[in-house]
Motif scaffolding. Structure first.
Motif, PDB file in Angstrom:
ATOM      1  N   GLY A 189     -12.035   3.746 -64.029  1.00  0.00           N
ATOM      2  CA  GLY A 189     -10.964   2.795 -63.749  1.00  0.00           C
ATOM      3  C   GLY A 189      -9.606   3.228 -64.265  1.00  0.00           C
ATOM      4  N   ASP A 190      -8.942   2.285 -64.943  1.00  0.00           N
ATOM      5  CA  ASP A 190      -7.581   2.533 -65.442  1.00  0.00           C
ATOM      6  C   ASP A 190      -7.538   3.683 -66.437  1.00  0.00           C
ATOM      7  OD1 ASP A 190      -6.544   0.519 -63.884  1.00  0.00           O
ATOM      8  OD2 ASP A 190      -6.563  -0.987 -65.487  1.00  0.00           O
ATOM      9  N   ALA A 191      -8.563   3.816 -67.259  1.00  0.00           N
ATOM     10  CA  ALA A 191      -8.588   4.910 -68.245  1.00  0.00           C
ATOM     11  C   ALA A 191      -8.602   6.265 -67.540  1.00  0.00           C
ATOM     12  CB  ALA A 191      -9.797   4.776 -69.165  1.00  0.00           C
ATOM     13  N   ALA A 192      -9.370   6.370 -66.470  1.00  0.00           N
ATOM     14  CA  ALA A 192      -9.419   7.624 -65.701  1.00  0.00           C
ATOM     15  C   ALA A 192      -8.073   7.895 -65.040  1.00  0.00           C
ATOM     16  CB  ALA A 192     -10.526   7.556 -64.654  1.00  0.00           C
ATOM     17  N   ASP A 193      -7.459   6.852 -64.489  1.00  0.00           N
ATOM     18  CA  ASP A 193      -6.140   7.015 -63.856  1.00  0.00           C
ATOM     19  C   ASP A 193      -5.095   7.472 -64.866  1.00  0.00           C
ATOM     20  OD1 ASP A 193      -7.104   6.242 -61.383  1.00  0.00           O
ATOM     21  OD2 ASP A 193      -6.441   4.153 -61.598  1.00  0.00           O
ATOM     22  N   ARG A 194      -5.079   6.823 -66.038  1.00  0.00           N
ATOM     23  CA  ARG A 194      -4.115   7.214 -67.071  1.00  0.00           C
ATOM     24  C   ARG A 194      -4.348   8.647 -67.522  1.00  0.00           C
ATOM     25  NH1 ARG A 194      -5.232   2.082 -68.862  1.00  0.00           N
ATOM     26  NH2 ARG A 194      -6.658   2.872 -70.444  1.00  0.00           N
ATOM     27  N   PHE A 195      -5.599   9.029 -67.735  1.00  0.00           N
ATOM     28  CA  PHE A 195      -5.916  10.398 -68.156  1.00  0.00           C
ATOM     29  C   PHE A 195      -5.453  11.404 -67.111  1.00  0.00           C
ATOM     30  CE2 PHE A 195      -8.712  14.079 -67.913  1.00  0.00           C
ATOM     31  CZ  PHE A 195      -8.494  14.631 -69.167  1.00  0.00           C
ATOM     32  N   TRP A 196      -5.730  11.129 -65.838  1.00  0.00           N
ATOM     33  CA  TRP A 196      -5.366  12.055 -64.769  1.00  0.00           C
ATOM     34  C   TRP A 196      -3.846  12.211 -64.672  1.00  0.00           C
ATOM     35  CZ3 TRP A 196      -7.069  16.021 -62.523  1.00  0.00           C
ATOM     36  CH2 TRP A 196      -6.475  16.501 -61.350  1.00  0.00           C
ATOM     37  N   LYS A 197      -3.121  11.086 -64.699  1.00  0.00           N
ATOM     38  CA  LYS A 197      -1.661  11.130 -64.612  1.00  0.00           C
ATOM     39  C   LYS A 197      -1.066  11.875 -65.806  1.00  0.00           C
ATOM     40  CE  LYS A 197      -1.212   6.987 -61.827  1.00  0.00           C
ATOM     41  NZ  LYS A 197      -0.818   5.580 -61.774  1.00  0.00           N
ATOM     42  N   LEU A 198      -1.593  11.624 -66.992  1.00  0.00           N
ATOM     43  CA  LEU A 198      -1.105  12.315 -68.181  1.00  0.00           C
ATOM     44  C   LEU A 198      -1.367  13.815 -68.094  1.00  0.00           C
ATOM     45  CD1 LEU A 198       0.158  12.180 -71.008  1.00  0.00           C
ATOM     46  CD2 LEU A 198      -2.153  11.779 -71.904  1.00  0.00           C
ATOM     47  N   THR A 199      -2.546  14.185 -67.636  1.00  0.00           N
ATOM     48  CA  THR A 199      -2.890  15.603 -67.479  1.00  0.00           C
ATOM     49  C   THR A 199      -1.941  16.281 -66.499  1.00  0.00           C
ATOM     50  OG1 THR A 199      -5.217  15.158 -67.970  1.00  0.00           O
ATOM     51  CG2 THR A 199      -4.728  17.203 -66.809  1.00  0.00           C
ATOM     52  N   CYS A 200      -1.677  15.636 -65.373  1.00  0.00           N
ATOM     53  CA  CYS A 200      -0.777  16.217 -64.371  1.00  0.00           C
ATOM     54  C   CYS A 200       0.660  16.292 -64.884  1.00  0.00           C
ATOM     55  CB  CYS A 200      -0.853  15.427 -63.066  1.00  0.00           C
ATOM     56  SG  CYS A 200      -2.423  15.662 -62.199  1.00  0.00           S
ATOM     57  N   ARG A 201       1.111  15.264 -65.612  1.00  0.00           N
ATOM     58  CA  ARG A 201       2.472  15.302 -66.173  1.00  0.00           C
ATOM     59  C   ARG A 201       2.608  16.428 -67.193  1.00  0.00           C
ATOM     60  NH1 ARG A 201       2.374   9.498 -65.839  1.00  0.00           N
ATOM     61  NH2 ARG A 201       1.574   9.385 -67.952  1.00  0.00           N
ATOM     62  N   ARG A 202       1.595  16.591 -68.037  1.00  0.00           N
ATOM     63  CA  ARG A 202       1.638  17.672 -69.028  1.00  0.00           C
ATOM     64  C   ARG A 202       1.629  19.034 -68.348  1.00  0.00           C
ATOM     65  NH1 ARG A 202      -2.617  15.410 -73.535  1.00  0.00           N
ATOM     66  NH2 ARG A 202      -1.140  14.049 -74.595  1.00  0.00           N
ATOM     67  N   LEU A 203       0.809  19.170 -67.327  1.00  0.00           N
ATOM     68  CA  LEU A 203       0.751  20.426 -66.588  1.00  0.00           C
ATOM     69  C   LEU A 203       2.096  20.706 -65.921  1.00  0.00           C
ATOM     70  CD1 LEU A 203      -0.788  22.838 -65.523  1.00  0.00           C
ATOM     71  CD2 LEU A 203      -1.756  21.363 -63.745  1.00  0.00           C
ATOM     72  N   TYR A 204       2.684  19.685 -65.316  1.00  0.00           N
ATOM     73  CA  TYR A 204       3.994  19.831 -64.675  1.00  0.00           C
ATOM     74  C   TYR A 204       5.028  20.307 -65.691  1.00  0.00           C
ATOM     75  CZ  TYR A 204       7.807  18.881 -61.449  1.00  0.00           C
ATOM     76  OH  TYR A 204       8.888  19.018 -60.619  1.00  0.00           O
ATOM     77  N   ALA A 205       5.051  19.661 -66.855  1.00  0.00           N
ATOM     78  CA  ALA A 205       6.019  20.023 -67.897  1.00  0.00           C
ATOM     79  C   ALA A 205       5.789  21.452 -68.382  1.00  0.00           C
ATOM     80  CB  ALA A 205       5.922  19.041 -69.054  1.00  0.00           C
ATOM     81  N   ARG A 206       4.534  21.828 -68.560  1.00  0.00           N
ATOM     82  CA  ARG A 206       4.215  23.183 -69.018  1.00  0.00           C
ATOM     83  C   ARG A 206       4.719  24.228 -68.034  1.00  0.00           C
ATOM     84  NH1 ARG A 206      -1.956  24.680 -69.359  1.00  0.00           N
ATOM     85  NH2 ARG A 206      -1.612  26.257 -67.797  1.00  0.00           N
ATOM     86  N   LEU A 207       4.486  23.995 -66.755  1.00  0.00           N
ATOM     87  CA  LEU A 207       4.911  24.949 -65.735  1.00  0.00           C
ATOM     88  C   LEU A 207       6.431  24.968 -65.589  1.00  0.00           C
ATOM     89  CD1 LEU A 207       2.123  24.323 -63.087  1.00  0.00           C
ATOM     90  CD2 LEU A 207       2.285  26.212 -64.717  1.00  0.00           C
ATOM     91  N   GLN A 208       7.053  23.822 -65.769  1.00  0.00           N
ATOM     92  CA  GLN A 208       8.512  23.742 -65.686  1.00  0.00           C
ATOM     93  C   GLN A 208       9.151  24.542 -66.829  1.00  0.00           C
ATOM     94  OE1 GLN A 208      10.100  19.733 -66.002  1.00  0.00           O
ATOM     95  NE2 GLN A 208      11.328  20.108 -64.171  1.00  0.00           N
ATOM     96  N   VAL A 209       8.589  24.416 -68.032  1.00  0.00           N
ATOM     97  CA  VAL A 209       9.096  25.168 -69.182  1.00  0.00           C
ATOM     98  C   VAL A 209       8.931  26.666 -68.956  1.00  0.00           C
ATOM     99  CG1 VAL A 209       8.612  25.697 -71.617  1.00  0.00           C
ATOM    100  CG2 VAL A 209       8.820  23.328 -70.872  1.00  0.00           C
ATOM    101  N   GLN A 210       7.882  27.044 -68.229  1.00  0.00           N
ATOM    102  CA  GLN A 210       7.644  28.457 -67.944  1.00  0.00           C
ATOM    103  C   GLN A 210       8.544  28.979 -66.836  1.00  0.00           C
ATOM    104  OE1 GLN A 210       3.430  28.733 -67.228  1.00  0.00           O
ATOM    105  NE2 GLN A 210       2.925  28.396 -69.377  1.00  0.00           N
ATOM    106  N   GLY A 211       9.370  28.103 -66.269  1.00  0.00           N
ATOM    107  CA  GLY A 211      10.369  28.541 -65.304  1.00  0.00           C
ATOM    108  C   GLY A 211       9.972  28.448 -63.847  1.00  0.00           C
TER     109      GLY A 211
END
Length: 91
Positions: A31-53
């Motif tokens: 449910g909501d816990a899975a949605d929050r985990f997935w969104k957080l994982t994708c946001r962190r991944l996005y930020a990591r790749l953005q920092v890498q240029g």
């Protein structure tokens, strides 16, 4: 003389440990816990790749490929669990 180099990121969807760990974490959440985990994982991944240029379009492609890899891993694990519960060769 100045030389330049291009750094090529190893594809996220090929980072099997990351893919499998994410899939296992999602399987434990609902449910909501899975949605929050997935969104957080994708946001962190996005930020990591953005920092890498990486450019935004490339990042979106990486996240889409990662998403597909995680879902395929979840399907693979579910199929393996089903096969383990069902005896082979029984008519």
């Amino acid at each position: 003389m100045t030389s330049t180099a291009e750094i090529i990121q190893f594809p996220i969807d090929r980072q099997l440990y990351f893919v499998r760990e994410t899939a296992r974490a999602l399987e434990r959440k609902h449910g909501d816990a899975a949605d929050r985990f997935w969104k957080l994982t994708c946001r962190r991944l996005y930020a990591r790749l953005q920092v890498q240029g990486m450019a935004n379009a490339e990042i979106n492609g990486e996240i889409e490929a990662f998403s597909k890899a995680v879902h395929l891993e979840m399907q693979r694990a579910a199929w393996a669990a089903w096969e383990a519960r069902n005896p082979k060769g029984v008519a």
